[in-house]
Design a protein around this motif. Structure first.
Motif, PDB file in Angstrom:
ATOM      1  N   SER A  72     -20.854 -33.467  -6.149  1.00  0.00           N
ATOM      2  CA  SER A  72     -19.941 -33.189  -7.259  1.00  0.00           C
ATOM      3  C   SER A  72     -20.614 -33.423  -8.606  1.00  0.00           C
ATOM      4  CB  SER A  72     -18.684 -34.050  -7.147  1.00  0.00           C
ATOM      5  OG  SER A  72     -19.044 -35.434  -7.154  1.00  0.00           O
ATOM      6  N   ASN A  73     -21.501 -34.399  -8.682  1.00  0.00           N
ATOM      7  CA  ASN A  73     -22.190 -34.692  -9.935  1.00  0.00           C
ATOM      8  C   ASN A  73     -23.425 -33.820 -10.158  1.00  0.00           C
ATOM      9  OD1 ASN A  73     -20.419 -36.774 -10.735  1.00  0.00           O
ATOM     10  ND2 ASN A  73     -21.473 -38.234  -9.395  1.00  0.00           N
ATOM     11  N   LEU A  74     -24.116 -33.493  -9.065  1.00  0.00           N
ATOM     12  CA  LEU A  74     -25.377 -32.778  -9.175  1.00  0.00           C
ATOM     13  C   LEU A  74     -25.232 -31.273  -8.968  1.00  0.00           C
ATOM     14  CD1 LEU A  74     -27.705 -35.235  -7.214  1.00  0.00           C
ATOM     15  CD2 LEU A  74     -27.321 -35.105  -9.673  1.00  0.00           C
ATOM     16  N   GLY A  75     -24.084 -30.836  -8.455  1.00  0.00           N
ATOM     17  CA  GLY A  75     -23.894 -29.427  -8.124  1.00  0.00           C
ATOM     18  C   GLY A  75     -24.125 -28.465  -9.271  1.00  0.00           C
ATOM     19  N   PRO A  76     -23.537 -28.683 -10.454  1.00  0.00           N
ATOM     20  CA  PRO A  76     -23.746 -27.748 -11.568  1.00  0.00           C
ATOM     21  C   PRO A  76     -25.204 -27.592 -11.968  1.00  0.00           C
ATOM     22  CG  PRO A  76     -21.874 -29.169 -12.002  1.00  0.00           C
ATOM     23  CD  PRO A  76     -22.540 -29.725 -10.782  1.00  0.00           C
ATOM     24  N   LEU A  77     -25.921 -28.734 -12.066  1.00  0.00           N
ATOM     25  CA  LEU A  77     -27.333 -28.649 -12.435  1.00  0.00           C
ATOM     26  C   LEU A  77     -28.142 -27.976 -11.336  1.00  0.00           C
ATOM     27  CD1 LEU A  77     -29.591 -29.342 -14.412  1.00  0.00           C
ATOM     28  CD2 LEU A  77     -29.790 -31.592 -13.313  1.00  0.00           C
ATOM     29  N   PHE A  78     -27.808 -28.269 -10.081  1.00  0.00           N
ATOM     30  CA  PHE A  78     -28.495 -27.639  -8.953  1.00  0.00           C
ATOM     31  C   PHE A  78     -28.302 -26.118  -9.003  1.00  0.00           C
ATOM     32  CE2 PHE A  78     -28.530 -26.014  -4.594  1.00  0.00           C
ATOM     33  CZ  PHE A  78     -29.754 -26.481  -4.144  1.00  0.00           C
ATOM     34  N   ALA A  79     -27.086 -25.685  -9.295  1.00  0.00           N
ATOM     35  CA  ALA A  79     -26.812 -24.249  -9.376  1.00  0.00           C
ATOM     36  C   ALA A  79     -27.620 -23.604 -10.494  1.00  0.00           C
ATOM     37  CB  ALA A  79     -25.318 -24.019  -9.590  1.00  0.00           C
ATOM     38  N   MET A  80     -27.739 -24.287 -11.628  1.00  0.00           N
ATOM     39  CA  MET A  80     -28.531 -23.749 -12.737  1.00  0.00           C
ATOM     40  C   MET A  80     -30.003 -23.613 -12.349  1.00  0.00           C
ATOM     41  SD  MET A  80     -26.881 -25.921 -15.922  1.00  0.00           S
ATOM     42  CE  MET A  80     -28.054 -25.280 -17.117  1.00  0.00           C
ATOM     43  N   VAL A  81     -30.534 -24.628 -11.688  1.00  0.00           N
ATOM     44  CA  VAL A  81     -31.956 -24.608 -11.319  1.00  0.00           C
ATOM     45  C   VAL A  81     -32.232 -23.502 -10.306  1.00  0.00           C
ATOM     46  CG1 VAL A  81     -33.825 -25.909 -10.255  1.00  0.00           C
ATOM     47  CG2 VAL A  81     -32.280 -27.038 -11.860  1.00  0.00           C
ATOM     48  N   ILE A  82     -31.411 -23.405  -9.262  1.00  0.00           N
ATOM     49  CA  ILE A  82     -31.628 -22.378  -8.243  1.00  0.00           C
ATOM     50  C   ILE A  82     -31.476 -20.989  -8.851  1.00  0.00           C
ATOM     51  CG2 ILE A  82     -30.771 -21.419  -6.077  1.00  0.00           C
ATOM     52  CD1 ILE A  82     -32.314 -24.061  -5.827  1.00  0.00           C
ATOM     53  N   ALA A  83     -30.481 -20.814  -9.721  1.00  0.00           N
ATOM     54  CA  ALA A  83     -30.308 -19.534 -10.395  1.00  0.00           C
ATOM     55  C   ALA A  83     -31.531 -19.212 -11.253  1.00  0.00           C
ATOM     56  CB  ALA A  83     -29.047 -19.561 -11.256  1.00  0.00           C
ATOM     57  N   GLY A  84     -32.085 -20.229 -11.916  1.00  0.00           N
ATOM     58  CA  GLY A  84     -33.280 -20.025 -12.728  1.00  0.00           C
ATOM     59  C   GLY A  84     -34.483 -19.632 -11.902  1.00  0.00           C
ATOM     60  N   TYR A  85     -34.688 -20.333 -10.772  1.00  0.00           N
ATOM     61  CA  TYR A  85     -35.825 -20.024  -9.904  1.00  0.00           C
ATOM     62  C   TYR A  85     -35.729 -18.597  -9.359  1.00  0.00           C
ATOM     63  CZ  TYR A  85     -37.243 -24.968  -9.810  1.00  0.00           C
ATOM     64  OH  TYR A  85     -37.679 -26.225 -10.149  1.00  0.00           O
ATOM     65  N   LEU A  86     -34.560 -18.239  -8.829  1.00  0.00           N
ATOM     66  CA  LEU A  86     -34.390 -16.919  -8.213  1.00  0.00           C
ATOM     67  C   LEU A  86     -34.479 -15.803  -9.260  1.00  0.00           C
ATOM     68  CD1 LEU A  86     -31.533 -17.598  -5.616  1.00  0.00           C
ATOM     69  CD2 LEU A  86     -33.972 -17.252  -5.176  1.00  0.00           C
ATOM     70  N   SER A  87     -33.814 -15.992 -10.392  1.00  0.00           N
ATOM     71  CA  SER A  87     -33.844 -14.948 -11.419  1.00  0.00           C
ATOM     72  C   SER A  87     -35.246 -14.794 -12.010  1.00  0.00           C
ATOM     73  CB  SER A  87     -32.830 -15.262 -12.518  1.00  0.00           C
ATOM     74  OG  SER A  87     -33.109 -16.513 -13.133  1.00  0.00           O
ATOM     75  N   LYS A  88     -35.979 -15.890 -12.111  1.00  0.00           N
ATOM     76  CA  LYS A  88     -37.359 -15.817 -12.598  1.00  0.00           C
ATOM     77  C   LYS A  88     -38.211 -14.984 -11.659  1.00  0.00           C
ATOM     78  CE  LYS A  88     -40.805 -17.077 -15.296  1.00  0.00           C
ATOM     79  NZ  LYS A  88     -40.870 -16.725 -16.717  1.00  0.00           N
ATOM     80  N   PHE A  89     -38.104 -15.254 -10.374  1.00  0.00           N
ATOM     81  CA  PHE A  89     -38.900 -14.522  -9.383  1.00  0.00           C
ATOM     82  C   PHE A  89     -38.500 -13.049  -9.348  1.00  0.00           C
ATOM     83  CE2 PHE A  89     -39.297 -12.844  -5.071  1.00  0.00           C
ATOM     84  CZ  PHE A  89     -40.662 -12.999  -4.846  1.00  0.00           C
ATOM     85  N   LEU A  90     -37.203 -12.779  -9.268  1.00  0.00           N
ATOM     86  CA  LEU A  90     -36.739 -11.397  -9.122  1.00  0.00           C
ATOM     87  C   LEU A  90     -36.970 -10.582 -10.394  1.00  0.00           C
ATOM     88  CD1 LEU A  90     -33.410 -12.013  -7.160  1.00  0.00           C
ATOM     89  CD2 LEU A  90     -35.594 -11.177  -6.267  1.00  0.00           C
ATOM     90  N   SER A  91     -36.773 -11.183 -11.548  1.00  0.00           N
ATOM     91  CA  SER A  91     -36.999 -10.445 -12.793  1.00  0.00           C
ATOM     92  C   SER A  91     -38.477 -10.117 -12.976  1.00  0.00           C
ATOM     93  CB  SER A  91     -36.487 -11.249 -13.986  1.00  0.00           C
ATOM     94  OG  SER A  91     -37.170 -12.489 -14.104  1.00  0.00           O
ATOM     95  N   THR A  92     -39.350 -11.053 -12.628  1.00  0.00           N
ATOM     96  CA  THR A  92     -40.789 -10.778 -12.711  1.00  0.00           C
ATOM     97  C   THR A  92     -41.187  -9.691 -11.723  1.00  0.00           C
ATOM     98  OG1 THR A  92     -41.168 -13.098 -13.305  1.00  0.00           O
ATOM     99  CG2 THR A  92     -43.078 -11.825 -12.647  1.00  0.00           C
ATOM    100  N   LEU A  93     -40.628  -9.769 -10.512  1.00  0.00           N
ATOM    101  CA  LEU A  93     -40.905  -8.757  -9.492  1.00  0.00           C
ATOM    102  C   LEU A  93     -40.451  -7.372  -9.968  1.00  0.00           C
ATOM    103  CD1 LEU A  93     -41.920  -8.276  -6.567  1.00  0.00           C
ATOM    104  CD2 LEU A  93     -39.568  -8.653  -5.806  1.00  0.00           C
ATOM    105  N   PHE A  94     -39.258  -7.316 -10.534  1.00  0.00           N
ATOM    106  CA  PHE A  94     -38.727  -6.037 -11.025  1.00  0.00           C
ATOM    107  C   PHE A  94     -39.580  -5.496 -12.170  1.00  0.00           C
ATOM    108  CE2 PHE A  94     -36.140  -4.081 -14.396  1.00  0.00           C
ATOM    109  CZ  PHE A  94     -35.724  -2.933 -13.735  1.00  0.00           C
ATOM    110  N   ALA A  95     -39.906  -6.367 -13.133  1.00  0.00           N
ATOM    111  CA  ALA A  95     -40.667  -5.913 -14.304  1.00  0.00           C
ATOM    112  C   ALA A  95     -42.064  -5.447 -13.917  1.00  0.00           C
ATOM    113  CB  ALA A  95     -40.750  -7.041 -15.333  1.00  0.00           C
ATOM    114  N   SER A  96     -42.733  -6.183 -13.039  1.00  0.00           N
ATOM    115  CA  SER A  96     -44.091  -5.804 -12.640  1.00  0.00           C
ATOM    116  C   SER A  96     -44.085  -4.539 -11.793  1.00  0.00           C
ATOM    117  CB  SER A  96     -44.759  -6.949 -11.882  1.00  0.00           C
ATOM    118  OG  SER A  96     -43.967  -7.370 -10.785  1.00  0.00           O
TER     119      SER A  96
END
Length: 814
Positions: free
Chosen positions: A356-380
């Motif tokens: 309950s305390n760590l969930g929001p930050l965890f969601a932000m980090v995972i979203a950041g990791y996945l979007s970073k990978f996928l956006s770089t993959l798409f752009a390249s």
């Protein structure tokens, strides 16, 4: 009295401690020794030394075991820090009291922060901001897409989960700071990992460094905005004063500090290192800048990093700073940094905090990791990169490292996160970088593009066509012997040479490799950074001017790491369509004992072996043994007699060596002796190789049977001892200035039987090549060991265009 604020792990003393104050007895700093009945570990200074030794030993051990798994050094050091922390060994109170008592923790914390400051300073020194100007539209496009898409995605996730966040985490400045850090790619991290994976000079490595620099340029702006928003939460007056102090500090650094660095370079004599006084002064300035930026609220590590960016990379200043400080920073001071991180990481606190305390930050980090990978993959991918390169680039740009660790500490200091969230971020960083690094090696092999299916050899180059040669130049001492080799190779108007001269310099004092095409006038001034470059260029240009009608010359220079030099060589050979690469290999005489001196240290052996393994064409290794063949560049071979000999032991390499020697025969000043060694009764012969050898030898002899400067003989031997005896017999008949032979492909093992036990460099030169190049064989000025191109998926040459040449000569005779 020792005060321990566990919830904030003593980041600054600001905020309220979650645990009660603890009173402990202070240790004395020094002991009189065990002979006075004193325990050394009861004294603070000894405890710090013992803890440092322990941390270094643990991280070294982890690095040894994780290296085969292709894990970067960062993972081993972070794991070592966690291992000594309260999550593993630190669970034992005895261990903690023994090595990391409360009254010594502040030492690790402060020296650890200093370690991060110095790491970022050295990283800034190595960075070349000029790479931004040389970056193409593709790099900017991928950089912008891979930053702004994750920034938007993380911000949206944060807004959706904001109601569940802590008050401090839910502030706009906190959300913006975390979102920007997850979106930005940091140059220092990628440089370290790419260096360890030998990808600095690869296509993906070069692109990743350029994109990381673009990302870092955006990231520095995000940092300024984040800190301004934090100051603005206190009051608008604080935000205004923050911006004013930032502008004043920036102006001071861009004017006074930058001019001081230029003055130091001008005061340094050409080719010499910067005086130690200036080095100490600059390192002192690192701490001054850290103090100023922390005082103004700009974050303590920004000042040292910006100072590093202002220092011109490469020699003399950048090179001197890196050479004199990098080892002590990475090997001695940075262990304090990882120990500090590990001692502040507590997995039990993370589990107690709950989802309950760590969930929001965890969601932000995972979203950041996945979007970073996928956006770089798409752009390249939309930038027309091959799919495997897209995957590798996306993985590289998704890595996390030391910069993120320092950011997490900064967030705790700013009360954005607490110890459980800090631990979770450390864990996610460890998992992401630890899992992505091996995948990069799986998806991307930089040597694959160099192994081609198309024939690029001397044997398969038509006699009256242009021959493309790549010369690898170590330093100016190797130039005369290389030019002499070109001269005796006999370029003519009907059979001209296209020569690419490649001066390779070890990368020191800069992070990104530098490749210079000297036909590009915009980069010509960069060659002044390399002391030998002008001398090498002048010597080669003088030779080319004398043979202008039959020699084309292209000059290149590269500054790259030793471990990736071979990639630059193979890449240039592929682009220039070279038929052969010539590599120098020198031996020097010291006193009365001949010892091998590798001018690149271990790097020369590494370079030559990897070029031999990955080259897209044939390779020749030139060993200069005597000054008698190390002639002045201006000397002409007309009117002089040179005796050359080819030791033909069979196989693809021997056929290539004979094809090269055949070109030299056209030189009227060269006499050539070809000795073919045959096994007694054909024992050990490979019938297919034997037929190919017969065809090439017959073609050569038919072509040169009327040439009185060519001698052909056959020697039948039963083992390696008789082969050596036959070679020694040649030295008694005549003195040969140049000995030419194949490396090892296809040689009948009977011809070498008994020789492999006493050779020194047989892997690089082959057994016969190493024997002739050794100090025990003085009857040679120079030795040329030739390897024919190894086709992709094949271990030896299979096609024989020389057969068509043989047919043409036979038809002419008939």
């Amino acid at each position: 009295m020792g005060i321990h604020t566990a919830a904030k792990f003593q980041t600054s003393g600001r905020g309220t401690a979650a645990l009660p104050l603890v009173c402990v007895r202070m240790h004395e700093s020094q002991s009189f020794g065990i002979f006075y009945g004193q325990n050394p570990l009861k004294f603070s200074f000894n405890v710090v030394l013992a803890a440092l030794v322990l941390v270094i030993m643990i991280t070294r051990t982890l690095r040894f075991f994780l290296k085969p798994l292709r894990e970067p050094r960062f993972i081993a050091e972070l794991l070592g820090g966690i291992l000594i922390g309260p999550s593993v060994l630190g669970k034992s109170q005895t261990f903690t009291n023994l090595f990391f008592p409360l009254n010594c923790a502040f030492v690790f914390r402060n020296i650890g922060i200093m370690g991060f400051m110095l790491f970022l300073f050295i990283s800034g020194v190595k960075m070349d901001l000029g790479l931004l100007k040389r970056s193409g539209k593709k790099h900017f496009y991928i950089g912008f897409v891979s930053v702004f898409i994750p920034l938007i995605v993380v911000t949206i996730v944060a807004l959706l989960t904001r109601k569940s966040m802590d008050k401090e985490l839910g502030l706009p400045s906190s959300i913006g700071g975390i979102a920007s850090s997850l979106a930005v790619t940091t140059f220092p991290i990628h440089y370290c990992v790419l260096q360890e994976l030998n990808l600095l000079s690869s296509e993906v490595g070069n692109m990743a460094l350029s994109i990381a620099l673009v990302s870092d340029a955006l990231g520095m702006n995000f940092v300024v905005v984040f800190e301004a928003m934090k100051q603005g939460e206190i009051g608008s007056r604080d935000a205004i004063l923050y911006m004013v102090s930032l502008i004043v500090l920036g102006a001071f650094m861009m004017t006074a500090v930058h001019r001081a660095m230029i003055w130091i370079i001008e005061k340094t004599p050409e080719g010499e290192s910067v005086d130690q006084f200036y080095v100490v002064g600059i390192l002192l300035a690192v701490f001054v800048m850290g103090f100023l930026t922390d005082m103004f609220g700009i974050a303590i590590a920004n000042g040292p990093f910006w100072l590093g960016l202002l220092i011109p990379n490469g020699p003399p200043l950048g090179k001197t700073l890196v050479e004199r400080s990098e080892t002590i920073i990475t090997e001695v001071i940075m262990p304090f940094s990882f120990a500090f991180i590990g001692l502040s990481t507590d997995f039990s606190a993370m589990f107690e905090a709950g989802w309950s305390n760590l969930g929001p930050l965890f969601a932000m980090v995972i979203a950041g990791y996945l979007s970073k990978f996928l956006s770089t993959l798409f752009a390249s991918y939309t930038a027309s990169l091959p799919l495997k390169d897209c995957l590798a680039l996306s993985l590289v740009l998704s890595l996390r490292g030391q910069v993120e660790l320092l950011l997490y500490v900064h967030w705790v200091d700013k009360n954005i996160i607490k110890l459980p969230a800090f631990t979770m971020l450390i864990f996610l960083t460890l998992v992401s970088t630890g899992s992505l690094s091996p995948l990069i090696s799986i998806f991307y092999d930089p040597s694959k593009p160099y192994m081609v299916n198309k024939r690029r050899t001397i044997q398969h180059t038509a006699p009256e066509t242009e021959l493309r040669i790549l010369l690898c130049i170590q330093d100016k001492e190797s130039v005369p012997s290389l030019i002499n080799l070109l001269e005796v190779s006999y370029p003519t108007v009907r059979s001209p040479f296209d020569v690419s001269a490649f001066h390779i310099v070890e990368l020191v004092g800069r992070a990104n490799p530098l490749f210079i095409d000297h036909e590009n006038s915009e980069l010509e001034d960069l060659s002044k950074r390399f002391p030998d470059s002008e001398t090498i260029q002048n010597a080669l240009k003088q030779y080319q001017e004398r043979r202008d009608e039959c020699v084309k010359l292209h000059l290149f220079t590269a500054s790259t790491a030793k471990r990736t030099m071979y990639q630059d060589v193979c890449k240039l050979a592929l682009v220039s369509k070279a038929a052969i690469i010539i590599l120098p290999f020198h031996k020097e005489k010291v006193g009365d004992i001949n010892t091998v001196t590798e001018h690149w240290g271990a790097g020369q052996h590494y370079l030559n072996m990897h070029v031999l393994t990955n080259a897209p064409c044939s390779v020749g290794v030139l060993i200069d043994k005597s000054n008698r063949y190390h002639l002045p560049v201006s000397r002409s071979f007309r009117g002089t007699g040179e005796n050359f000999i080819v030791l033909f032991l069979g196989g693809a390499d021997a056929r290539e060596a004979l094809a090269y020697a055949d070109r030299m025969v056209g030189n009227p000043n060269v006499s050539l002796t070809v000795i073919r060694f045959l096994s007694s009764n054909g024992e050990g012969d490979d019938e297919r190789e034997k037929k190919l050898d017969d065809g090439v030898v017959t073609w050569f002899w038919v072509k040169n049977e009327t040439n009185n400067r060519v001698i052909y003989r056959e020697v039948v031997v039963r083992n390696g001892a008789e082969t050596v005896a036959g070679i020694q017999a040649m030295t008694e008949e005549n003195y040969y200035h140049l000995w030419i032979m194949g490396r090892k492909q296809g040689i009948n093992p009977r011809l070498l039987e008994g020789m492999s036990t006493w050779t020194e460099n047989k892997e690089q030169l082959g057994i016969i090549g190493d024997y002739v190049a050794s100090a025990d064989f003085p009857a040679a000025d120079s030795v040329l060991v030739v390897q024919q191109q190894i086709l992709r998926g094949q271990g030896a040459a299979i096609s024989t265009p020389s057969r068509s040449s043989l047919r043409r000569w036979l038809n002419n005779k008939l």
